[in-house]
Design an enzyme around this catalytic site. Structure first.
Site, short mmCIF file in Angstrom:
data_model
loop_
_atom_site.label_atom_id
_atom_site.label_comp_id
_atom_site.label_asym_id
_atom_site.label_seq_id
_atom_site.Cartn_x
_atom_site.Cartn_y
_atom_site.Cartn_z
N LYS A 6 9.82 17.61 -20.95
CA LYS A 6 8.80 16.90 -20.17
C LYS A 6 7.60 17.83 -19.92
CE LYS A 6 8.47 14.74 -15.60
NZ LYS A 6 9.23 14.26 -14.46
N GLU A 61 14.00 28.04 -21.68
CA GLU A 61 15.07 27.92 -22.67
C GLU A 61 14.61 27.10 -23.88
OE1 GLU A 61 15.34 27.33 -19.45
OE2 GLU A 61 17.27 27.97 -18.64
N GLY A 76 13.69 13.97 -14.98
CA GLY A 76 14.44 14.42 -16.17
C GLY A 76 15.80 13.76 -16.29
N GLU A 100 22.53 16.92 -9.03
CA GLU A 100 21.15 17.37 -8.87
C GLU A 100 20.39 16.41 -7.95
OE1 GLU A 100 18.50 17.83 -12.36
OE2 GLU A 100 18.62 19.97 -11.99
N HIS A 157 47.37 15.90 -19.14
CA HIS A 157 48.21 17.04 -19.54
C HIS A 157 47.65 18.35 -19.03
CE1 HIS A 157 50.79 14.63 -22.21
NE2 HIS A 157 49.71 13.85 -22.21
C1 G6Q Z 1 16.21 16.84 -14.22
C2 G6Q Z 1 15.63 18.15 -14.05
C3 G6Q Z 1 15.91 19.13 -15.18
C4 G6Q Z 1 14.97 19.02 -16.37
C5 G6Q Z 1 15.12 20.28 -17.21
C6 G6Q Z 1 14.26 20.24 -18.46
O1 G6Q Z 1 16.08 15.94 -13.46
O2 G6Q Z 1 14.30 18.03 -13.77
O3 G6Q Z 1 17.24 19.08 -15.63
O4 G6Q Z 1 15.26 17.87 -17.10
O5 G6Q Z 1 14.79 21.40 -16.45
O6 G6Q Z 1 12.92 20.12 -18.14
P1 G6Q Z 1 11.84 19.82 -19.24
O7 G6Q Z 1 12.13 18.49 -19.81
O8 G6Q Z 1 10.52 19.89 -18.55
O9 G6Q Z 1 11.99 20.89 -20.30
#
Ligand code: G6Q
Length: 546
Positions: free
Chosen positions: A209, A215, A271, A357, A388
């Site tokens: 986003k 990462e 997200g 979250e 199990h």
């Molecule tokens: C979800 C969070 C988080 C987010 C990630 C990835 O609700 O906001 O899990 O989706 O940190 O973020 P980006 O899509 O901005 O890379």
């Protein structure tokens, strides 16, 4: 006027009394014994989901009080506020309108007076066009070959939804393309995902986003280097092998991705609520645009049900209220999600983020401390495997763990007696958890007295069973929306903001400080606690840094 406390609400007081009066043992046995209609009455059905909550530790009066609680916290008005695009994510001043992602032509969802349904349809149309071209081979890579592998690079909400949906809908996925997912900044994740791939037939979707997530950007850069190494450094290849899903056009272009191959979404989509936005591009590539729209249809059906059904018959509302009952009044700290459906193997991990979250919060909307325990720890594994391993603790341990059992009447892969055996196990577990086996019953079987306590099952472990016909795209959509709206319901009762996630920030900032300390060629001045300092020194010296 002083703020009304949750604990002062008449319904809450009634619920607290119900909790106090719950029998210490064999409550479910007696509830079922005195009420033969319970197993059929304490159920609800909508959008292809049959929801049996009769094995929860509650009766009709508890249920009535939970519905009253929902009314006293104005759940109905809050639902309408979300659907109207109000800025209910108050700490980030944003609307929360994932329901608009599954709007049908003709619906209206407005953010600041702007109807966003046209924007949603426009992106869906572009995604569909792109997916068709990749799936039928019209989209070709830099060396003229068609795409055989799609690698989604993303993390958190930009990974868990796509992975879960791909696994869940694998039955409907094309065999012509393989799908892989990279999320962890651990280089092993990318290296293993890229192992054996032909760069000429690989397409990367960079799903982020913000397009700034450490990462994802690190993995995306490694992917770019991997591609360039394979095609003699020709940067023109990037545009044929990378597409982006993001809200950040500037960073996408800076990365070298053609803006024409960027699929956008909006800041009113969180997200963890984004798997049905363009973040679902990998899902659409796998199952095709038509099936993707069927999935959206399932989401939409559950949205409409949540918005319009009475609270007494409203599946997500009831589920959310029961979660409040278990978590805040009955002291259950965790809940297990146990799909008897191999395709849903990543569903517990997906729900973990969605719920934890969203509702892992300790302050109310006004910043004051919450008045009762909030979001439960969500965890789980598919049945029958879990039986199990960890079910032992659920049956005979010291924690009371409410369980959600999920299962299909029909398998998508009918095979001999497998499905009947699977379902028999699911039903048996719910039955055993609810009713247990008393010491008298164990003794009556001739069990030696010293073993009786070991073989007794206390029962009264609450569970719900969610049954559907087959795991189709529409059912998956309905199921995800069911949990999304349950989480929303819980957040409304607890008066928390289910849509921010400030709790992930501190670790990010500290990692940013520690990274140069781990990498610097000269010995850094360390100002952490003695444990962190010693660990940094140890890592540095093991890596032959002074
Ligand atoms: C979800 C969070 C988080 C987010 C990630 C990835 O609700 O906001 O899990 O989706 O940190 O973020 P980006 O899509 O901005 O890379």
């Amino acid at each position: 006027m002083p703020k009304l406390s949750l604990r002062d609400l008449p319904a809450w007081c009634g619920l607290a009394a119900k909790r106090r009066n719950l029998p210490a043992s064999q409550a479910l046995r007696s509830m079922f014994a005195v009420d033969p209609g319970r197993g059929e009455r304490l159920t609800a059905e909508a959008c292809g989901l049959y929801f049996d909550f009769s094995k929860q530790l509650l009766d009709d009066e508890t249920l009535r009080l939970l519905v009253e609680l929902a009314e006293q916290v104005n759940l109905r008005r809050r639902i309408e506020g979300m659907f109207r695009g109000e800025r209910i994510n108050t700490t980030e001043d944003r609307a929360v309108l994932h329901v608009a992602l599954r709007s049908a032509p003709g619906d209206t969802f407005a953010v600041d007076g702007h109807d966003v349904t046209g924007d949603v349809q426009e992106v869906l149309g572009r995604m569909s066009g792109f997916a068709e071209r990749v799936r039928d081979g019209r989209w070709i890579g830099h060396s003229g070959q068609r795409i055989r592998t799609v690698v989604n690079i993303g993390i958190g909400g930009s990974d868990l939804g796509p992975v879960m949906a791909y696994e869940a809908l694998r039955h409907f996925a094309t065999d012509d393309i393989e799908f892989r997912f990279v999320s962890n900044v651990d280089g092993t994740d990318f290296s293993e995902a890229a192992a054996g791939l032909d760069a000429g037939t690989t397409l990367f979707i960079v799903s982020s986003k913000t397009f700034t997530t450490q990462e994802t950007m690190t993995n995306a850069r490694s992917a770019r280097e991997w591609l360039l190494a394979a095609c003699g450094g020709d940067t023109a290849a990037v545009a044929r092998h990378f597409v982006a899903v993001s809200t950040n056009g500037k960073e996408v272009s800076a990365f070298g991705i053609d803006p024409a191959n960027m699929f956008g979404f909006w800041d009113w989509v969180g997200g963890r609520y984004s798997m049905d936005s363009s973040i679902g591009l990998s899902t659409m590539l796998a199952i095709g645009p038509e099936r993707f729209r069927e999935m959206l249809g399932g989401f939409r059906a559950m949205d409409r049900h949540f918005l319009t059904a009475s609270l007494e018959r409203n599946l997500p509302a009831i589920h959310g209220l029961i979660t409040v009952w278990n978590t805040s009044l009955c002291g259950c700290e965790t809940m297990a999600v146990l799909p008897y459906e191999q395709y849903l193997k990543r569903f517990p991990a997906y729900l973990q983020q969605l719920s934890m979250e969203s509702n892992g919060k300790r302050v109310q909307l006004d910043g004051t401390l919450v008045e009762c325990p909030t979001g439960p720890v969500v965890w789980g594994e598919p049945g029958t495997n879990g039986q199990h391993s960890f079910y032992q603790l659920i049956h005979q341990g010291t924690h009371r763990i409410p369980c959600d059992f999920l299962g299909a009447v029909h398998s998508l892969n009918p095979l001999g007696r497998h499905q009947a055996m699977l379902l028999a196990n699911m039903l048996a577990q719910a039955e055993a958890l609810a009713f247990g086996k008393s010491a008298e019953e164990v003794a009556a079987e001739g069990t030696p007295a010293r073993l009786v306590p070991h073989r007794e099952f206390p029962g009264d472990i609450p569970s719900s069973t969610i049954l559907y016909d087959r795991l189709t795209p529409a059912i998956l959509g309905a199921l995800v929306a069911f949990y999304e709206h349950s989480v929303f319901t819980q957040g409304v009762v607890w008066n928390i903001n289910s849509f921010d996630q400030w709790g992930v920030e501190l670790g990010k900032v500290l990692a940013g400080k520690i990274l140069p300390e781990l990498e610097s060629a000269t010995s850094p001045e360390l100002r952490h606690d003695s444990s962190t300092n010693a660990l940094i020194r140890r890592i540095r010296s093991t890596r032959n840094l002074t």
